[in-house]
Structure formats: C-alpha cells, structure tokens
Write an enzyme that holds these catalytic residues in place. Sequence first.
Site, PDB file in Angstrom:
ATOM      1  N   SER A  39       2.942   2.301   6.561  1.00  0.00           N
ATOM      2  CA  SER A  39       3.921   1.902   7.571  1.00  0.00           C
ATOM      3  C   SER A  39       3.142   1.423   8.806  1.00  0.00           C
ATOM      4  O   SER A  39       2.164   2.065   9.209  1.00  0.00           O
ATOM      5  CB  SER A  39       4.808   3.100   7.940  1.00  0.00           C
ATOM      6  N   SER A 111       5.251   1.356  -1.059  1.00  0.00           N
ATOM      7  CA  SER A 111       4.924   1.591  -2.484  1.00  0.00           C
ATOM      8  C   SER A 111       3.618   2.379  -2.615  1.00  0.00           C
ATOM      9  O   SER A 111       2.634   1.859  -3.130  1.00  0.00           O
ATOM     10  CB  SER A 111       4.903   0.286  -3.274  1.00  0.00           C
TER      11      SER A 111
HETATM   12  S1  ADX Z   1       8.468   3.337   0.082  1.00  0.00           S
HETATM   13  O1  ADX Z   1       7.461   4.384   0.243  1.00  0.00           O
HETATM   14  O2  ADX Z   1       9.635   3.800  -0.658  1.00  0.00           O
HETATM   15  O3  ADX Z   1       7.901   2.095  -0.490  1.00  0.00           O
HETATM   16  P1  ADX Z   1       9.723   1.704   2.092  1.00  0.00           P
HETATM   17  O4  ADX Z   1       8.755   0.570   2.219  1.00  0.00           O
HETATM   18  O5  ADX Z   1      10.951   1.461   1.271  1.00  0.00           O
HETATM   19  O6  ADX Z   1       8.940   3.004   1.562  1.00  0.00           O
HETATM   20  O7  ADX Z   1      10.198   2.152   3.545  1.00  0.00           O
HETATM   21  C1  ADX Z   1       9.232   2.440   4.520  1.00  0.00           C
HETATM   22  C2  ADX Z   1       9.808   2.412   5.924  1.00  0.00           C
HETATM   23  O8  ADX Z   1      10.754   3.450   6.084  1.00  0.00           O
HETATM   24  C3  ADX Z   1       8.711   2.678   6.943  1.00  0.00           C
HETATM   25  O9  ADX Z   1       8.124   1.490   7.413  1.00  0.00           O
HETATM   26  C4  ADX Z   1       9.435   3.421   8.053  1.00  0.00           C
HETATM   27  O10 ADX Z   1       9.985   2.496   8.968  1.00  0.00           O
HETATM   28  C5  ADX Z   1      10.574   4.105   7.342  1.00  0.00           C
HETATM   29  N1  ADX Z   1      10.372   5.548   7.038  1.00  0.00           N
HETATM   30  C6  ADX Z   1      11.276   6.511   7.333  1.00  0.00           C
HETATM   31  N2  ADX Z   1      10.856   7.702   6.857  1.00  0.00           N
HETATM   32  C7  ADX Z   1       9.665   7.503   6.252  1.00  0.00           C
HETATM   33  C8  ADX Z   1       8.746   8.353   5.570  1.00  0.00           C
HETATM   34  N3  ADX Z   1       8.972   9.663   5.412  1.00  0.00           N
HETATM   35  N4  ADX Z   1       7.594   7.821   5.072  1.00  0.00           N
HETATM   36  C9  ADX Z   1       7.370   6.499   5.234  1.00  0.00           C
HETATM   37  N5  ADX Z   1       8.198   5.636   5.840  1.00  0.00           N
HETATM   38  C10 ADX Z   1       9.353   6.118   6.351  1.00  0.00           C
END
Ligand code: ADX
Length: 214
Positions: A39, A111
């Site tokens: 993130s 991911s």
């Molecule tokens: S993924 O891990 O399932 O691929 P995805 O890309 O959809 O994550 O979403 C990530 C976004 O969600 C981050 O950029 C952030 O803004 C938000 N977010 C909220 N909670 C979390 C968390 N626990 N871990 C990571 N991202 C989070």
Amino acid sequence: MSNSSSSTNIIWHPNRVTNENRNNLLGQQGCVLWMTGLSGSGKSTLAVELEARLVASRHAAFVLDGDNIRHGLNGDLDFSPAGRKENIRRIAHVAALLADAGLIAITAFISPYAEDRAQARTIINHSQAGTAHRFLEIFVDTPLAICEQRDPKALYAKARRGEIADFTGIQAPFEAPLHPDIHVPTGHLPVTDCVNVILTKLQDAGLLQPGSCI
Ligand code: ADX
C-alpha cells in the site's frame, strides 16, 4: 469462499466473434498487466498514468484498482488471507474477461500472497473462453520504509496505533515476487520513468501496435 464449483448443469456457450476478429478491430491483443506492491508503493498512480499513456497512443486499456473495486464488486471482502484470496480470484476473472474483449487490463492490487498471484496467472492464461492471454507480473517495488514515510492515506500511522488490523507490511506479510516479468524501482524513479520502463517492456514483448508513439 466460492470456487465457482457450486453451479451445476451449466453448458459453455461459445461466441461467434473470434479473438482474431477482436485483435483486428482493436489493432492489439488483450493482455493483463498485474501490478503488485505494498500500500502506498505507487501502484494506482502508475496504473492511471500507464493507462493514460496507452490510450493517448491509441491502445484500449482499462485499470482495475484495489481501493475502487472494494467500493463495489468486492466490498463484501475483508483483509484476512481468505478475503484477499477471493479478492484476487475475482479480479483475475474480471481481468481475463477484459483481455478476452481485447483490452490491456491493468490491475493495481497489493496481492501480497505469491500463491494467489500464481492462481491469477493460471486463471488468465487459461481463460474460460479458451484464450491464452499474456499475463505480466509487475513488481511495484517501493520499500516499506518509504511507503510508511509517504503514507498518502495515513493508514500506516493508523496501523501502528493499532486502529487497523492485518495491515500489509505491519501485521500482515507481503511476499515480494521472486521473478517478476517487470521490476519497477518506484522508490527511486519518478513516475514518468517508471511508466517508460513498463512501456519499453511491452513494446519488446510485441504487445503494442507496431510503430506506435508511446
Ligand atoms: S489485497 O491485499 O486484497 O490485494 P487491495 O489492493 O484490494 O488489497 O486493497 C488495498 C487497499 O486497501 C490499501 O491500499 C489500503 O488503502 C486499503 N486497506 C485497508 N485495510 C487494509 C489492510 N489491512 N491491509 C492493506 N490494505 C488495507
């Protein structure tokens, strides 16, 4: 989580328009550019800029962004390993559909699990329409310390205060790709240079229209 195996008595109905018809129409072949990174690493910024550069050079491209998709289609999923797995599985299918339609699909999702990314690659390489699409994994490589320092959404600060559980890089893992198709050192290069790295690779891979002005 669903593995699409609960539907029974369903028969695949083929299209009459072929992949070749679509490629001729659009002057490109569908593919999936799968961005992975922490993130705040710059995935969304890079994806949006790449999409704009591609469209400006007359390529049909479309971004699927983690935060955006979790506002709708995947709004029912949490950030547990199972929730993330389902998030990535659904997006792999959506990206495969976009590639089936002939688009350059750009996905921007943390991911974090290598196994989930491998499953996405398999789904996209063996789409249900029977088309093998190019899947390119792009590692948006900004080190945790820089992401945390940037903290564009102030989420790292919240995670450190214990106000968010399972935050990637803090309480939850990020399994960096060992052999990404494209490696972008986003922590050290300006956005335009990062986009140029990707466009050059796409051109070398024959995924862009010949002679296109990127
Ligand atoms: S993924 O891990 O399932 O691929 P995805 O890309 O959809 O994550 O979403 C990530 C976004 O969600 C981050 O950029 C952030 O803004 C938000 N977010 C909220 N909670 C979390 C968390 N626990 N871990 C990571 N991202 C989070």
